[in-house]
Design an enzyme around this catalytic site. Structure first.
Site, mmCIF file in Angstrom:
data_model
loop_
_atom_site.group_PDB
_atom_site.id
_atom_site.type_symbol
_atom_site.label_atom_id
_atom_site.label_comp_id
_atom_site.label_asym_id
_atom_site.label_seq_id
_atom_site.Cartn_x
_atom_site.Cartn_y
_atom_site.Cartn_z
ATOM 1 N N GLN A 29 0.839 -0.991 0.155
ATOM 2 C CA GLN A 29 0.101 0.017 0.006
ATOM 3 C C GLN A 29 0.762 1.184 -0.015
ATOM 4 O OE1 GLN A 29 -2.427 2.706 3.145
ATOM 5 N NE2 GLN A 29 -3.230 0.412 3.079
ATOM 6 N N THR A 62 1.529 3.305 17.930
ATOM 7 C CA THR A 62 2.487 3.570 17.143
ATOM 8 C C THR A 62 2.717 4.911 16.678
ATOM 9 O OG1 THR A 62 2.760 3.037 14.763
ATOM 10 C CG2 THR A 62 0.568 3.304 15.261
ATOM 11 N N VAL A 121 4.779 -1.241 8.853
ATOM 12 C CA VAL A 121 5.214 -0.158 8.498
ATOM 13 C C VAL A 121 6.713 -0.048 8.895
ATOM 14 C CG1 VAL A 121 5.138 2.365 8.051
ATOM 15 C CG2 VAL A 121 3.012 1.035 8.473
ATOM 16 N N SER A 122 7.023 0.556 10.018
ATOM 17 C CA SER A 122 8.395 0.658 10.294
ATOM 18 C C SER A 122 9.162 -0.544 10.532
ATOM 19 C CB SER A 122 8.413 1.377 11.799
ATOM 20 O OG SER A 122 7.721 0.632 12.666
ATOM 21 N N CYS A 164 -3.257 -17.595 45.658
ATOM 22 C CA CYS A 164 -2.016 -17.169 45.018
ATOM 23 C C CYS A 164 -0.964 -18.274 44.925
ATOM 24 C CB CYS A 164 -1.388 -16.115 45.997
ATOM 25 S SG CYS A 164 -2.535 -14.609 45.967
ATOM 26 N N ARG A 167 1.171 4.924 0.848
ATOM 27 C CA ARG A 167 0.450 5.869 1.661
ATOM 28 C C ARG A 167 1.233 7.238 1.652
ATOM 29 N NH1 ARG A 167 -1.354 4.270 7.585
ATOM 30 N NH2 ARG A 167 0.940 4.589 8.248
ATOM 31 N N ASN A 211 -3.585 4.261 -0.767
ATOM 32 C CA ASN A 211 -4.363 4.896 0.470
ATOM 33 C C ASN A 211 -5.168 6.212 -0.078
ATOM 34 O OD1 ASN A 211 -4.037 6.890 2.904
ATOM 35 N ND2 ASN A 211 -4.517 4.862 3.632
ATOM 36 N N LYS A 252 0.535 11.186 2.490
ATOM 37 C CA LYS A 252 -0.746 12.017 2.887
ATOM 38 C C LYS A 252 -0.428 13.505 2.716
ATOM 39 C CE LYS A 252 -3.377 9.107 5.263
ATOM 40 N NZ LYS A 252 -4.742 9.192 4.586
ATOM 41 N N LYS A 275 -6.298 -17.848 35.885
ATOM 42 C CA LYS A 275 -6.708 -18.423 36.946
ATOM 43 C C LYS A 275 -7.272 -17.408 38.234
ATOM 44 C CE LYS A 275 -5.545 -19.237 40.930
ATOM 45 N NZ LYS A 275 -5.484 -18.057 41.661
#
Length: 540
Positions: free
Chosen positions: A50, A147, A210-211, A453, A52, A82, A54, A376
């Site tokens: 993809q 992220t 991605v990274s 416990c 991307r 994208n 922006k 538990k």
């Protein structure tokens, strides 16, 4: 300009989303060119790309898209754009990916060719439902984790493991594929794949990264590492709610006598292997927990510092995380993550989880950070995790019980894809299919501090031994060994020892019972378990 080779992908069945690379040119290592890095990643066998971008103008975006298309055609990898439908049409991409604030899906479907793939980002079940109704071919679910590649500061932007599970339930039976996205990398991939599944076993078709690839100095190796993990998981996972992680048995193979025999044998296994049992536990019971571990044959260590967790997780054995006195959260988070990475079983005891909002939020944070092998708890704690109001909490104790305890533990095991143990006068445990009822024990257990416990301690000890004893490795699995049987063995060890301790002549009450219990644990043998165990098995 890109090649004119046909890159049409059949919508649905032919769409391979297993390793979905999302580009991010701003993350490239210094001196690395975009196309060089992309080709390296393609050599690592990413399955779809993809683009991307922006912040680019149309002309520059189209140039990058054309260059990307030319390279991806060479490797027969489909390209998704994208947001920008105009760019997808201009470069001949396989389809587009739309966010919730982008062009409506119905409009995109009208503008694009009939074979075009359309994916939609979803953060809630309602968004997933609308994507299905609108005819999406796949959905991107997340962000799973926080992220840095996308602004997830708005409330609800990070949906977590539980959010992905809820959306997968909506997708079940629709034919719409799903990829998880947001903070996924090689260290949390297996945990993500295993945990992100609906209660009935509907799983992811891939992960978007991605990274972990883009920022890597060796994107080919990074892609191979991720792809190998996905392929191993896909090959190992079996149908059903739990799949590969908690048991090597197929449905129907558990019998009462077989379970008792296996649990009894594990008593000697623990003494022979002396597993390291790492415990981040309730301050009130650290001494009892250490003594119980030693009596069973394990080796206890109580280490809470975050800096220690990576080293400790490399040592074979079991991990118990008990948040009865919640003051080591960073250590708990790190310990569970490192245990998952090293195939070490994790026993989670959410003490008093229903008592306060803080405890409930902390349990969610922990369960979003790592995959438990066993959960538990008493009835109030299990009820809180199951979002049930049937049992009331009184601090760390519970008032009452469930009308249908077997179904409660079975359902919660399916939800969290782990073993669930409901402790009480009668103990119930399940792997999501089989339910086992254990009826050993004594009322004096409920009269000493931290009996629940130390039950977690016993289970972690047996799970640790079982994981060490497992022969070979199980690729695609978080933990080796049969954890259902190990949980049975740990529960039987404590409850049978309690019966024997209570029967001692010198035991007059809880004050004399506790040291007698430690003695009986130390003297426990397989023969005692075989002779004393009270077990009933219920198959779904």
């Amino acid at each position: 300009m890109h090649s004119t080779k046909d890159t049409t992908v059949k919508r649905g069945v032919d769409l391979d989303l297993s390793l979905y690379l999302v580009t991010g040119r701003d993350l490239l290592p210094q001196g690395k060119s975009y196309l060089t890095y992309l080709e390296d990643a393609l050599k690592g066998e990413v399955s779809i790309v993809q683009i991307r971008e922006k912040n680019l103008g149309t002309a520059e975006f189209l140039e990058i898209a054309n260059d990307t298309m030319s390279l991806c055609i060479k490797y027969n990898i489909p390209v998704i754009i994208n947001d920008r439908i105009d760019i997808a049409l201009a470069c001949g991409a396989a389809g587009v990916h739309l966010g919730q604030s982008d062009m409506p899906l119905s409009t995109a479907r009208w503008l694009l060719p009939s074979h075009a793939i359309i994916g939609v980002s979803c953060t809630t079940p309602e968004q997933a439902r609308k994507a299905v109704e609108g005819g999406a071919d796949y959905v991107g679910l997340g962000a799973v984790y926080a992220t840095s590649t996308k602004d997830v500061s708005a409330p609800g932007s990070v949906c977590g493991i539980a959010g992905v599970r809820a959306m997968l339930s909506v997708l079940e039976g629709t034919g719409v594929k799903a990829v998880a996205i947001g903070g996924i990398n090689s260290t949390n991939l297996l945990r993500t794949l295993h945990s992100c599944a609906s209660p009935t076993g509907h799983t992811l078709h891939g992960v978007a990264v991605v990274s972990d690839i883009v920022a890597s100095p060796d994107p080919c190796a990074a892609a191979w590492r991720l792809g190998d993990t996905f392929r191993a998981w896909a090959a190992a996972v079996s149908p059903g709610p739990i799949g590969f992680q908690v048991t090597t048995k197929e449905k129907g193979q558990y019998t009462r006598d077989g379970i008792v025999a296996a649990a009894a044998a594990l008593v000697d296994t623990v003494r022979h292997l002396r597993p390291l049992v790492h415990q981040i536990t309730n301050n009130v019971v650290k001494t009892q927990s250490a003594n119980v571990t030693l009596a069973l044959g394990g080796s206890p260590i109580m280490a809470e510092a975050e800096a220690e967790q990576a080293d400790l997780a490399r040592m074979p054995g079991g991990l118990l995380i008990n948040f009865g006195t919640l003051d080591a959260l960073d250590g708990m988070l790190a310990a569970g993550r490192h245990a998952n990475q090293n195939g070490k079983p994790v026993v989670f005891d959410p003490v008093g989880v229903g008592a306060t909002a803080f405890r409930r939020a902390t349990a969610t944070e922990l369960l979003d950070a790592w995959q438990p092998t066993v959960i538990k708890g008493n009835a109030a704690e299990i009820g809180a995790l199951a979002d049930s109001n049937e049992v009331k909490a009184q601090g760390v104790d519970s008032l009452g019980g469930f009308k249908n305890a077997p179904e409660v533990v079975r359902s919660l095991a399916r939800t969290h894809r782990c073993i669930v143990l409901l402790s009480g006068p009668t103990d119930y445990l399940s792997d999501g299919s089989t339910v086992i009822r254990l009826s050993n024990g004594h009322e004096l257990l409920g009269q000493i501090t931290g009996a629940g416990c130390v039950l977690g301690t016993a289970i972690a000890t047996f799970c640790g031994a079982a994981s060490i004893a497992a022969i070979g490795s199980h690729e695609g699995s978080l933990v080796n060994g049969d954890m259902l049987l190990a949980t049975v063995a740990g529960t039987l060890a404590l409850t049978i020892a309690a019966q024997h301790a209570a029967a001692r002549e010198e035991v007059r009450g809880p004050g004399t019972f506790l040291p007698a219990l430690i003695d009986e644990l130390a003297m426990l043998t397989p023969e005692i378990v075989l002779r004393t165990a009270k077990i009933e098995v219920e198959m779904e």
